[in-house]
Design an enzyme around this catalytic site. Structure first.
Site, short mmCIF file in Angstrom:
data_model
loop_
_atom_site.label_atom_id
_atom_site.label_comp_id
_atom_site.label_asym_id
_atom_site.label_seq_id
_atom_site.Cartn_x
_atom_site.Cartn_y
_atom_site.Cartn_z
N GLU A 152 1.05 -1.28 -0.10
CA GLU A 152 0.02 0.08 0.16
C GLU A 152 0.83 1.29 -0.13
O GLU A 152 1.56 1.40 0.83
CB GLU A 152 -0.95 0.12 1.22
N CYS A 186 -2.02 8.64 4.26
CA CYS A 186 -2.00 8.20 2.78
C CYS A 186 -2.99 8.59 1.79
O CYS A 186 -2.91 8.98 0.88
CB CYS A 186 -2.12 6.60 2.81
#
Length: 384
Positions: A152, A186
């Site tokens: 990720e 993120c």
């Protein structure tokens, strides 16, 4: 490197003590009964980031453990103490001895030695796209069987706002998405696309809302925006702000006080830019970029966002169902939030993960995540 070998050897030794996920009986095409068993793959390397030093660290490690693996955990060097305390508590809670090995240190020194080790059975990683690409290359170069790589990474996260959106709601969600946690999430908002019919009002509201932000010590309840992680991050962000100031239109930049010289504070800033192609890489901090677009250009806007190659998170603000459903269908992103902020995915409710340059494999918090940590065994069932 010796520490890496020792940690891997420990995990390989203890791997046999860890339970598997279980068994499932099926009938094959030939009519014969078979047993499908999912078991742990072996030694998993879990490399976690500093921006969620406990949640992501534990998410990776516990997923690998519960799926029947042992773990070599390599936390970000900036947050190693949090990881060390977490492992202490795991041991106190009764996790089998030796199933998790903590290996703190600099990623540049330890990461390559870990991911190139022939005994590694898989890697779970959260961090930058560039580092993920290096890990991928290292795994491919090994003289060993291919293994899962669950990654990720970053994103050039956009929010699209059309003329039917509620301005006050948009600004509330923009401020939280762009500046909460000093923009160090993120999924934080990086590029705001606003339909030109309402752009002046939205930009004016953003200016006002930004000047209400309190920049200060993160342990104070009055603080809205704290410091960034370290001086390296600060230097990069300040350089980007200077570049944007020289080349684009500044919307707002907060003035830092004398007390902010003690710490890695970056002034929350916003700029109007021509389009998303002005940004060559993600700026992981409290910086917002705004692009105006015409209603007739919506297709091109989505295409521009898709062409960045990133696909982590997107926000949409619109009261036109046809519009927001079309955007959600055509945007190549892992998570798409409609008429709300775009940070704070809830595990089990909003599984989190991206595609393209923003990630690989099933989403964390989703129903298929654990399977990626296992391998399948198919054996013919014994006759009753």
């Amino acid at each position: 490197i010796d520490e890496v070998r020792e940690a891997v050897d420990f995990c390989r030794y203890y791997a046999k003590q860890v339970d598997a996920l279980g068994e499932l009986a099926i009938n094959g095409f030939d009519g014969k009964a078979r047993i499908v068993t999912r078991k742990g793959r072996g030694v998993f390397v879990c490399i976690s980031p500093w921006n969620f030093p406990l949640a992501i660290f534990l998410g990776q490690v516990t997923a690998a453990l519960v799926a029947g693996n042992t773990v070599v955990a390599k936390p970000a060097e900036q947050t190693s103490l949090i990881a060390a305390r977490a492992v202490e508590l795991m041991n106190q809670a009764g996790f089998p001895t030796g199933t998790i090995q903590l290996l703190p240190g600099r990623g540049a020194e330890i990461g390559s030695a870990l991911t190139s080790h022939a005994a590694i059975a898989g890697v779970a990683f959260t961090g930058s796209t560039a580092t993920a690409q290096r890990i991928n290359q290292t795994l491919a170069a090994r003289d060993a069987a291919p293994v899962p790589f669950i990654a990720e990474t970053g994103g050039q996260n956009a929010m699209i706002v059309d003329s039917t959106a509620l301005p006050e709601q948009v600004v509330r969600d923009v401020i939280r998405s762009a500046f909460a946690s000093a923009g160090q999430r993120c999924s934080a908002l990086r590029v705001l696309y606003v339909q030109e019919d309402i752009a002046d009002r939205i930009v004016a509201l953003i200016q006002g809302a930004m000047h209400e932000l309190s920049v200060g010590k993160p342990y104070l309840h009055s603080t809205d925006v704290g410091p960034v992680i370290d001086n390296t991050a600060k230097t990069k962000l300040v350089k980007h702000i200077e570049h944007m100031t020289a080349t684009e239109k500044k919307v707002a930049e907060l003035t830092l006080g004398e007390e902010h010289q003690y710490g890695d504070f970056v002034a929350p800033s916003a700029f109007e830019i021509r389009d998303i192609s002005c940004l060559k890489e993600e700026q992981f901090g409290p910086i917002l970029h705004i692009v105006r677009f015409k209603a007739s250009e919506l297709h091109q806007v989505v295409e521009q966002i898709n062409n960045t190659g990133f696909g982590l998170t997107m926000g949409i603000h619109s009261r036109n169902e046809t519009t927001y459903r079309w955007i959600e269908k055509h945007a190549r992103v892992g998570n798409c939030y409609i008429n709300r902020d775009q940070v704070g995915a809830v595990v089990g409710v909003q599984p989190f993960g991206g595609q393209g340059l923003s990630g690989t494999g099933p989403k964390a918090g989703g129903p298929h995540y654990l399977y990626r940590f296992t391998k399948q065994h198919l054996v013919q069932a014994e006759k009753a």
